[in-house]
Design an enzyme around this catalytic site. Sequence first.
Site, PDB file in Angstrom:
ATOM      1  CE  LYS A 175      -4.452   1.138   2.430  1.00 49.83           C
ATOM      2  NZ  LYS A 175      -5.089   0.975   3.691  1.00 49.83           N
TER       3      LYS A 175
HETATM    4  C1  E4P Z   1      -8.489   1.651   3.650  1.00 54.54           C
HETATM    5  O1  E4P Z   1      -7.649   1.063   3.038  1.00 54.54           O
HETATM    6  C2  E4P Z   1      -8.212   2.615   4.322  1.00 54.54           C
HETATM    7  O2  E4P Z   1      -7.317   2.419   5.039  1.00 54.54           O
HETATM    8  C3  E4P Z   1      -9.668   2.798   5.298  1.00 54.54           C
HETATM    9  O3  E4P Z   1     -10.574   2.565   4.531  1.00 54.54           O
HETATM   10  C4  E4P Z   1      -9.754   4.271   5.951  1.00 54.54           C
HETATM   11  O4  E4P Z   1     -10.895   4.393   6.528  1.00 54.54           O
HETATM   12  P1  E4P Z   1     -11.214   5.506   7.592  1.00 54.54           P
HETATM   13  O5  E4P Z   1     -11.467   6.929   6.757  1.00 54.54           O
HETATM   14  O6  E4P Z   1     -12.448   4.955   8.197  1.00 54.54           O
HETATM   15  O7  E4P Z   1      -9.986   5.563   8.534  1.00 54.54           O
END
Ligand code: E4P
Length: 218
Positions: free
Chosen positions: A87
């Site tokens: 990522k």
């Molecule tokens: C996904 O890969 C993200 O890390 C995640 O969906 C972020 O979500 P949030 O905005 O609820 O922290």
Amino acid sequence: MKFFVDTANLDQITEAGELGVLDGVTTNPSLMAKEGISGEANIRAHYKAICDIVDGDVSAEVISTDFEGMIREGSSLVEIDDQIVVKVPMIKDGVKALRWFTDNGIRTNCTLVFSAGQAILAAKAGATYLSPFIGRIDDINWDGLELIGQIAEIYAVQGFTTEILAASIRNPLHIVRAAELGADVCTCPLNSILGLLNHPLTDIGLEKFLADHKKANG
Ligand code: E4P
């Protein structure tokens, strides 16, 4: 559409897996910290434990923000398990790193995406997945789902193969609308996945079926 669960909590990943509809897991540094996982060895062991639970892609995020650091970290993360997807944040060095990982056969998830322009850059760099954050856009009074539709249209028109991974999902309706709009994947908290089950007519109907069966059978 694929379903990922957005957590580093092993119990929740196990519960989602037991439903039989889980295709992968996404994590981020905040989710890892929430589980109290720190230190390189513990972090790597935790990613391995996640890979052992789920049969699918597991996104592991780099902490570095410079090109060399991202390459070093990502190359090391994929050695944990072949389910690992690196990522990478949507920043300038991140785009360069996406291209390097693509050219070296390493799968990526471009994270922190909030605009169609960023989505185009990530696709051009060969990202495997693109993560637009629906909920965080809604939080600032814009329309996160509208962005999913816009990116889906651009990717279809241009023939980009990067998969749209709707992220920052806050409720079951986000999942349904993202599916309608052409998201390839939704990564969701377990609660939002379980929320898809809910309908009062299902509960009322089941209660009636069971009551009628009891009446007839004693
Ligand atoms: C996904 O890969 C993200 O890390 C995640 O969906 C972020 O979500 P949030 O905005 O609820 O922290």
